[in-house]
Design a protein around this motif. Structure first.
Motif, PDB file in Angstrom:
ATOM      1  N   ARG A 176       6.596  -2.175   2.572  1.00 44.76           N
ATOM      2  CA  ARG A 176       5.579  -3.223   2.722  1.00 44.76           C
ATOM      3  C   ARG A 176       4.263  -2.693   3.280  1.00 44.76           C
ATOM      4  O   ARG A 176       3.197  -3.281   3.051  1.00 44.76           O
ATOM      5  CB  ARG A 176       6.115  -4.338   3.616  1.00 44.76           C
ATOM      6  CG  ARG A 176       7.201  -5.168   2.946  1.00 44.76           C
ATOM      7  CD  ARG A 176       7.696  -6.276   3.852  1.00 44.76           C
ATOM      8  NE  ARG A 176       8.652  -7.144   3.179  1.00 44.76           N
ATOM      9  CZ  ARG A 176       9.293  -8.158   3.755  1.00 44.76           C
ATOM     10  NH1 ARG A 176       9.057  -8.437   5.038  1.00 44.76           N
ATOM     11  NH2 ARG A 176      10.140  -8.903   3.079  1.00 44.76           N
ATOM     12  N   GLY A 178       2.850  -0.103   2.262  1.00 50.27           N
ATOM     13  CA  GLY A 178       2.128   0.550   1.171  1.00 50.27           C
ATOM     14  C   GLY A 178       2.263   2.055   1.165  1.00 50.27           C
ATOM     15  O   GLY A 178       1.520   2.740   0.453  1.00 50.27           O
ATOM     16  N   GLY A 181       2.819   3.071  -2.190  1.00 48.66           N
ATOM     17  CA  GLY A 181       1.928   2.378  -3.112  1.00 48.66           C
ATOM     18  C   GLY A 181       2.598   1.216  -3.817  1.00 48.66           C
ATOM     19  O   GLY A 181       3.569   0.629  -3.339  1.00 48.66           O
ATOM     20  N   ASN A 182       2.067   0.896  -4.997  1.00 49.73           N
ATOM     21  CA  ASN A 182       2.602  -0.197  -5.805  1.00 49.73           C
ATOM     22  C   ASN A 182       3.861   0.254  -6.533  1.00 49.73           C
ATOM     23  O   ASN A 182       3.827   1.200  -7.322  1.00 49.73           O
ATOM     24  CB  ASN A 182       1.563  -0.666  -6.824  1.00 49.73           C
ATOM     25  CG  ASN A 182       0.410  -1.390  -6.167  1.00 49.73           C
ATOM     26  OD1 ASN A 182       0.618  -2.265  -5.332  1.00 49.73           O
ATOM     27  ND2 ASN A 182      -0.811  -1.027  -6.535  1.00 49.73           N
ATOM     28  N   THR A 184       6.693   0.048  -9.260  1.00 44.42           N
ATOM     29  CA  THR A 184       6.854  -0.494 -10.611  1.00 44.42           C
ATOM     30  C   THR A 184       8.235  -0.232 -11.191  1.00 44.42           C
ATOM     31  O   THR A 184       8.601  -0.833 -12.191  1.00 44.42           O
ATOM     32  CB  THR A 184       5.805   0.107 -11.561  1.00 44.42           C
ATOM     33  OG1 THR A 184       5.894   1.543 -11.512  1.00 44.42           O
ATOM     34  CG2 THR A 184       4.402  -0.332 -11.164  1.00 44.42           C
ATOM     35  N   LEU A 261      10.240  -5.887  -1.646  1.00 49.15           N
ATOM     36  CA  LEU A 261       9.309  -6.191  -2.731  1.00 49.15           C
ATOM     37  C   LEU A 261       9.128  -7.688  -2.967  1.00 49.15           C
ATOM     38  O   LEU A 261       8.243  -8.074  -3.727  1.00 49.15           O
ATOM     39  CB  LEU A 261       9.791  -5.528  -4.027  1.00 49.15           C
ATOM     40  CG  LEU A 261       9.861  -4.002  -4.008  1.00 49.15           C
ATOM     41  CD1 LEU A 261      10.525  -3.490  -5.276  1.00 49.15           C
ATOM     42  CD2 LEU A 261       8.488  -3.389  -3.823  1.00 49.15           C
ATOM     43  N   ALA A 293       4.708  -9.939 -12.069  1.00 49.09           N
ATOM     44  CA  ALA A 293       3.793  -9.651 -10.956  1.00 49.09           C
ATOM     45  C   ALA A 293       3.895 -10.757  -9.908  1.00 49.09           C
ATOM     46  O   ALA A 293       4.174 -11.920 -10.227  1.00 49.09           O
ATOM     47  CB  ALA A 293       2.365  -9.539 -11.469  1.00 49.09           C
ATOM     48  N   SER A 296      -0.922  -9.773  -6.034  1.00 50.88           N
ATOM     49  CA  SER A 296      -1.551  -8.503  -6.405  1.00 50.88           C
ATOM     50  C   SER A 296      -0.525  -7.414  -6.702  1.00 50.88           C
ATOM     51  O   SER A 296      -0.889  -6.321  -7.147  1.00 50.88           O
ATOM     52  CB  SER A 296      -2.467  -8.030  -5.262  1.00 50.88           C
ATOM     53  OG  SER A 296      -1.711  -7.824  -4.069  1.00 50.88           O
ATOM     54  N   ALA A 297       0.767  -7.690  -6.465  1.00 52.43           N
ATOM     55  CA  ALA A 297       1.820  -6.697  -6.724  1.00 52.43           C
ATOM     56  C   ALA A 297       2.149  -6.668  -8.216  1.00 52.43           C
ATOM     57  O   ALA A 297       2.254  -7.719  -8.849  1.00 52.43           O
ATOM     58  CB  ALA A 297       3.067  -7.025  -5.913  1.00 52.43           C
ATOM     59  N   PRO A 298       2.307  -5.480  -8.790  1.00 52.26           N
ATOM     60  CA  PRO A 298       2.520  -5.380 -10.237  1.00 52.26           C
ATOM     61  C   PRO A 298       3.940  -5.768 -10.642  1.00 52.26           C
ATOM     62  O   PRO A 298       4.827  -5.898  -9.791  1.00 52.26           O
ATOM     63  CB  PRO A 298       2.280  -3.889 -10.502  1.00 52.26           C
ATOM     64  CG  PRO A 298       2.710  -3.218  -9.232  1.00 52.26           C
ATOM     65  CD  PRO A 298       2.282  -4.157  -8.131  1.00 52.26           C
ATOM     66  N   GLY A 330       6.848   4.341  -6.677  1.00 47.80           N
ATOM     67  CA  GLY A 330       5.521   3.764  -6.507  1.00 47.80           C
ATOM     68  C   GLY A 330       4.453   4.683  -7.056  1.00 47.80           C
ATOM     69  O   GLY A 330       4.732   5.821  -7.456  1.00 47.80           O
ATOM     70  N   ASP A 331       3.201   4.216  -7.052  1.00 52.34           N
ATOM     71  CA  ASP A 331       2.120   5.053  -7.583  1.00 52.34           C
ATOM     72  C   ASP A 331       1.590   6.043  -6.547  1.00 52.34           C
ATOM     73  O   ASP A 331       0.709   6.850  -6.853  1.00 52.34           O
ATOM     74  CB  ASP A 331       0.987   4.186  -8.147  1.00 52.34           C
ATOM     75  CG  ASP A 331       0.411   3.194  -7.150  1.00 52.34           C
ATOM     76  OD1 ASP A 331       0.737   3.292  -5.942  1.00 52.34           O
ATOM     77  OD2 ASP A 331      -0.365   2.314  -7.570  1.00 52.34           O
TER      78      ASP A 331
END
Length: 449
Positions: A176, A178, A181-182, A184, A261, A293, A296-298, A330-331
């Motif tokens: 949480r 970050g 990152g995001n 996916t 998530l 999504a 703002s989370a993908p 994550g990214d």
């Protein structure tokens, strides 16, 4: 690797410390209804099931007063019953709940098909409930359990014990924050089933053991002759009683990622099974969920593997993965959890996260003041504290019911061999009314919820 550390309480947490049976618990959040006026007053608890996990759960709550036990197999429940020799013994938990008038709370440790009938009956009587995972046998049952718990304002907890572990909660905070990152991609796997699956119904005759009440064991499930292929323990592989490898382990293994998530309902589910049988789960399966999504989370693609199937170990730079665990991609990095219960995690690539310090705790932590109480003990303590008017337990039925609904969606795809789009609010597989009887299966008369 992020090492597990003892997390010291803040002054605010320390002031809020509750003593419950020798356990110190740091609480925060909304209070649950308590039927006891003092956190030191012992609860009157009834346990449904004394064998297998029932024995473990009796051990977990016997610091309180276990006054009654319901058990349909006195041989299977021998060890658990010996732990509480003064407790009144019943065969039928419906009779126990009707007759025992001084109860505060109920622990449900039965095969999956009894979870909802037992828990809902107890909650409607105003009792706090601890129920084993998965919370229910069907998606509809999980939904009703959430609704009844909210209506009755009782303290609840599902038995996914790792949820109370300090490392799992730290991992939630790391995601949480970050740090990777995001996210996916989310992968989770188990080496289950460790019981027989891929079977058709046995046709040979068998004699019911003298210690087992078979009709009560069947409970809400359709009538069928007794056979040792079903119980004890082997029931997990049969759809009328259990929920297969996914139902058994996903509430443990995907818990951290789902919680961190805040995934909500998936939009699409599909599965690939090694074999299809109308009455039992496959020997192996791969199940794919697509989560949309969230703000703002993908979107997140989640894949579940069982029966020896696993994700590509190259995702975490290995050539082999352990029997169970999860990976979140994550990214900005990857979290690798080589554990069924979230007891450890690794942030990758290692060189990027060398010296990494987790964020300040935002979730409550339990700390043991007696050496024999560790993570599982903390899970019971969190619920018992909530029963006495303390903070709401974290794996309460609102959260656990939602998680269980999502988990059991995978079995719809496995059992039918069909992919589908899911409408979570309406509890419908879009354009596939043939799945309705799996979403809400019928129950035998006298066991309806």
């Amino acid at each position: 690797m992020s090492k597990a550390r003892k997390i010291q309480p803040t002054r605010r947490e320390f002031v809020g410390t509750l003593a419950a049976g020798g356990i110190g618990y740091f609480v925060s959040g909304t209070s649950a209804r308590g039927q006891s006026n003092s956190p030191n007053e012992k609860l009157h608890i009834a346990c449904i099931g004394a064998g297998g996990k029932g024995e473990t759960n009796i051990l977990g709550v016997m610091r309180e007063n276990v006054v009654a036990v319901a058990e349909v197999d006195t041989e299977r429940g021998t060890k658990g019953l010996k732990l509480v020799p003064k407790a009144k013994l019943y065969a039928d938990y419906r009779e126990m709940l009707d007759k025992e008038k001084g109860l505060d709370a109920v622990v449900v440790s039965t095969p999956d098909h009894h979870h909802a009938p037992a828990s809902i009956r107890a909650m409607r009587l105003g009792y706090h409930v601890y129920c084993e995972k998965p919370l229910a046998h069907s998606i509809y049952e999980a939904r009703v359990m959430r609704q009844v718990a909210a209506e009755k304002k009782v303290a609840t907890q599902m038995g996914n014990q790792g949820h109370s572990g300090p490392v799992l909660r730290e991992a939630v905070e790391v995601i949480r924050s970050g740090a990777i990152g995001n996210v996916t991609e989310f992968h989770a796997w188990t080496n289950r089933p460790s019981w027989p699956q891929g079977l058709d119904r046995p046709t040979d005759a068998a004699t019911v053991p003298s210690t087992l009440n078979w009709d009560l064991w069947l409970g809400p499930a359709p009538e069928r002759p007794y056979h040792p292929a079903y119980c004890p323990f082997k029931w997990r592989g049969w759809w009328d009683f259990g929920t297969g490898a996914l139902g058994d382990m996903a509430c443990h293994i995907i818990d951290m990622g789902f919680w961190a998530l805040e995934l909500g309902y998936p939009s699409h589910v599909e599965a690939e099974a090694s074999d299809l049988h109308p009455e039992s789960g496959p020997k192996a399966s791969t199940i794919r969920y697509q989560f949309p999504a969230r703000g703002s989370a993908p979107p997140v693609k989640f894949t579940w593997y069982d029966g020896g199937r696993k994700p590509d170990p190259a995702l975490v730079g290995l050539t082999e993965l352990p029997g169970g665990g999860s990976i979140l991609v994550g990214d900005k990095g990857t979290m690798y959890v080589p554990s069924d219960y979230g007891s450890k995690y690794v942030l990758l690539p290692k060189e990027k996260f060398e010296g990494y310090k987790p964020p300040a705790p935002t979730l409550p932590r339990a700390t043991a003041m007696t050496s024999e109480i560790l993570v599982a003990g903390s899970h019971y303590t969190e619920w018992l504290t909530a029963c006495k008017g303390g903070a709401r337990s974290q794996s309460n039925f609102d959260y656990a019911g939602f998680l269980t609904e999502v988990v059991l969606l995978g079995n719809l795809a496995v059992r039918t061999g069909k992919s589908f789009d899911w409408d979570g609010d309406q509890m419908k597989a879009k354009g596939m009314p043939e799945l309705d009887l799996l979403i809400k299966p019928p129950m035998r008369k006298g066991w309806e919820i």
